[in-house]
Design an enzyme around this catalytic site. Structure first.
Site, short mmCIF file in Angstrom:
data_model
loop_
_atom_site.label_atom_id
_atom_site.label_comp_id
_atom_site.label_asym_id
_atom_site.label_seq_id
_atom_site.Cartn_x
_atom_site.Cartn_y
_atom_site.Cartn_z
N LYS A 140 0.82 -1.22 0.00
CA LYS A 140 0.00 0.00 0.00
C LYS A 140 0.85 1.26 0.00
O LYS A 140 0.60 2.20 -0.78
CB LYS A 140 -0.92 0.00 1.23
CG LYS A 140 -1.98 -1.08 1.25
CD LYS A 140 -2.91 -0.92 2.44
CE LYS A 140 -2.27 -1.21 3.78
NZ LYS A 140 -1.88 -2.62 3.94
N THR A 141 1.82 1.31 0.89
CA THR A 141 2.62 2.53 1.01
C THR A 141 3.39 2.82 -0.27
O THR A 141 3.43 3.96 -0.75
CB THR A 141 3.60 2.40 2.20
OG1 THR A 141 2.84 2.29 3.41
CG2 THR A 141 4.50 3.61 2.30
N GLU A 184 -3.63 5.94 1.44
CA GLU A 184 -3.45 4.55 1.84
C GLU A 184 -4.67 4.13 2.66
O GLU A 184 -5.09 4.83 3.57
CB GLU A 184 -2.17 4.44 2.67
CG GLU A 184 -1.72 3.04 2.93
CD GLU A 184 -0.32 3.00 3.51
OE1 GLU A 184 -0.06 2.09 4.32
OE2 GLU A 184 0.51 3.87 3.16
#
Length: 491
Positions: A140-141, A184
């Site tokens: 995600k990051t 995110e």
């Protein structure tokens, strides 16, 4: 039993406070953040400060992030005390990690100040914009960062909130003048149910966060709820390569008002990755999109990072952005802190830091780094994160470490958890040793620089790995190597 003013995580209304009341337009005018230095919390606080809110908060320790927030005008207290909460605060913002007995939380209840979960605050920041929410068990990051950097390089001035810093403390968030907001979306506590994105990315779906999810069925149900939050006419961009993602695609396919775009190396992917060519610590990626071939560079190593870039490309295409321009812009992304971040080189030994803490992440990063290690050896310092995760996945973590030439495993970083009887790093070490790995335990973090100096030789690559404070070891390892070089001479 949830304490007063501290509701459960099941509410899906993006404008509700923790006690279920509607979040008033002025609730975020003078917010107080408990744990303001955290990755998710600091980003929201930064955006609010940039929008003119009078931000205050507290954190357990001093940090560069706290200083970055102060530079924006925020008041940051060190330590937690009831007196830190101003009487005129309009809300108290918390994450799921804040314990019920926090003195500032108790003071908020006494004063009748609404308690707001960080996901509700983030959802409020997205209102009136075109949100892209990035979800998945891993990646995600990185993917959020790729979008933020590439959209910025195209002059689109996006707002973004990321779970890690791009290039400096406090760079995990930005208030932009453009219409796109990239965020995110965290599934760990179901808080991603609060968002209503125009485009949602789901990178993968696996069992994790065992304290909150008892089975894959619960995971699927949670992600289905997230998909249900996508705005009517919006797009779901989802992996065609991961089994869990394919299962989820089957569950949500055919929903009214939802466009589904799959991406990956699978033959049936809508955006198909045709080839990934490793070029040292970068990759060249060729995709088939809209019947046309497109080749671009990803400035970080590994197939999984290439896949993340293609997910970002597909999301941008769903928003109507020119894909050729976006593909070129994606090459401007050079990484985010703690995601295969080069800490430095001393005495011919590179030291890199990785946030990987789930077996899939560990294996992916080790495979990616292996391609850039050349003839050198890959030495890993691994710190397990959470007792619950180690209890469920310790064997798989150990199996992933067999990809390293040698590993040192630290004690478990507990974060918010209490110890679990019988759950130690030995679960990982035993599994790694059973797989033929060269692995050892080290209970004293302070001893690691000397341990690594005794193992490393010129040409080797050292990877500090985990979601805890193992990241702090990089500078100390480099310092020790710089003073005397590796303790072992080159063969």
């Amino acid at each position: 039993m949830a304490p007063a003013g501290f509701a459960t995580e099941d509410s899906e209304d993006s404008t509700e406070s923790k006690d279920g009341a509607q979040l008033s337009p002025s609730a975020l005018d003078r917010p107080h953040f408990i744990g303001i230095g955290g990755a998710g919390m600091s980003g929201i606080a930064k955006i609010l400060a940039m929008r003119g809110a009078r931000v205050a908060g507290s954190d357990a320790r001093e940090s560069a992030t706290a200083e970055a927030l102060r530079a924006l005008g925020a008041t940051v207290h060190i330590g937690h005390a009831a007196g830190h909460l101003a009487d005129d605060a309009t809300s108290v913002v918390v994450s799921s990690a804040i314990r019920a007995d926090n003195p500032e939380l108790a003071r908020a209840a006494e004063l009748g100040i609404p308690v707001v979960h960080r996901s509700d605050a983030l959802a409020a920041l997205m209102e009136g914009l075109r949100p892209i929410a990035v979800a998945g068990t891993h990646g995600k990051t990185t993917t959020t960062s790729m979008l933020a950097v590439s959209l910025g390089s195209l002059g689109l001035k996006p707002s973004y909130a990321i779970g890690g810093d791009l290039d400096a403390p406090g760079s995990n968030a930005q208030h932009g003048e453009g219409e796109i907001f990239v965020a995110e979306a965290d599934e760990s506590d179901r808080s991603f149910h609060k968002y209503a994105p125009e485009v949602a990315i789901i990178l993968n779906v696996e069992l994790d966060h065992h304290a909150n999810y008892a089975s894959m069925d619960e995971i699927y149900e949670s992600f289905e709820t997230f998909v249900g939050r996508i705005r009517t006419g919006g797009t779901l961009v989802i992996s065609a390569d991961h089994a869990g993602a394919r299962e989820l695609t089957g569950r949500v396919a055919g929903r009214d008002g939802l466009r589904v775009v799959t991406y990956g190396e699978a033959e049936d992917a809508d955006v198909r990755i045709v080839k990934v060519t490793a070029r040292g610590l970068t990759s060249e990626v060729t995709v088939l999109l809209g019947g046309r071939m497109l080749t671009f560079t990803v400035s970080v190593p590994g197939r999984h990072y290439a896949s993340n870039a293609v997910a970002a490309l597909a999301a941008g295409s769903a928003l109507g952005l020119p894909v050729h321009n976006l593909a070129s812009a994606l090459g401007s992304y050079t990484g985010v802190k703690r995601r295969l971040q080069l800490q430095g080189t001393e005495a011919g030994v590179q030291v890199i830091d990785s946030y990987a803490h789930h077996p899939t992440e560990i294996a992916a990063d080790l495979e990616a780094i292996r391609g850039g290690a050349g003839e050198g050896r890959l030495l890993v310092v691994f710190q397990p994160h959470l007792f619950s995760r180690t209890q469920e996945l310790g064997k798989e973590m150990g199996e992933a470490l067999t990809l390293a030439d040698s590993s040192v495993v630290l004690d478990i970083y507990p974060a918010r958890e209490d110890p679990v009887p019988g759950v130690t790093s030995a679960l990982i070490i035993d599994a790694a040793a059973a797989g033929g790995a060269d692995v050892r335990a080290e209970h004293d973090m302070a001893a690691i620089p000397e341990v690594i100096a005794g193992m490393a030789k010129p040409g080797d690559l050292v990877l500090t790995m985990g979601a805890g404070d193992v990241t702090d070891l990089g500078p100390a390892i480099l310092s020790r190597l710089g003073k005397g070089g590796p303790a072992r001479p080159e063969a």
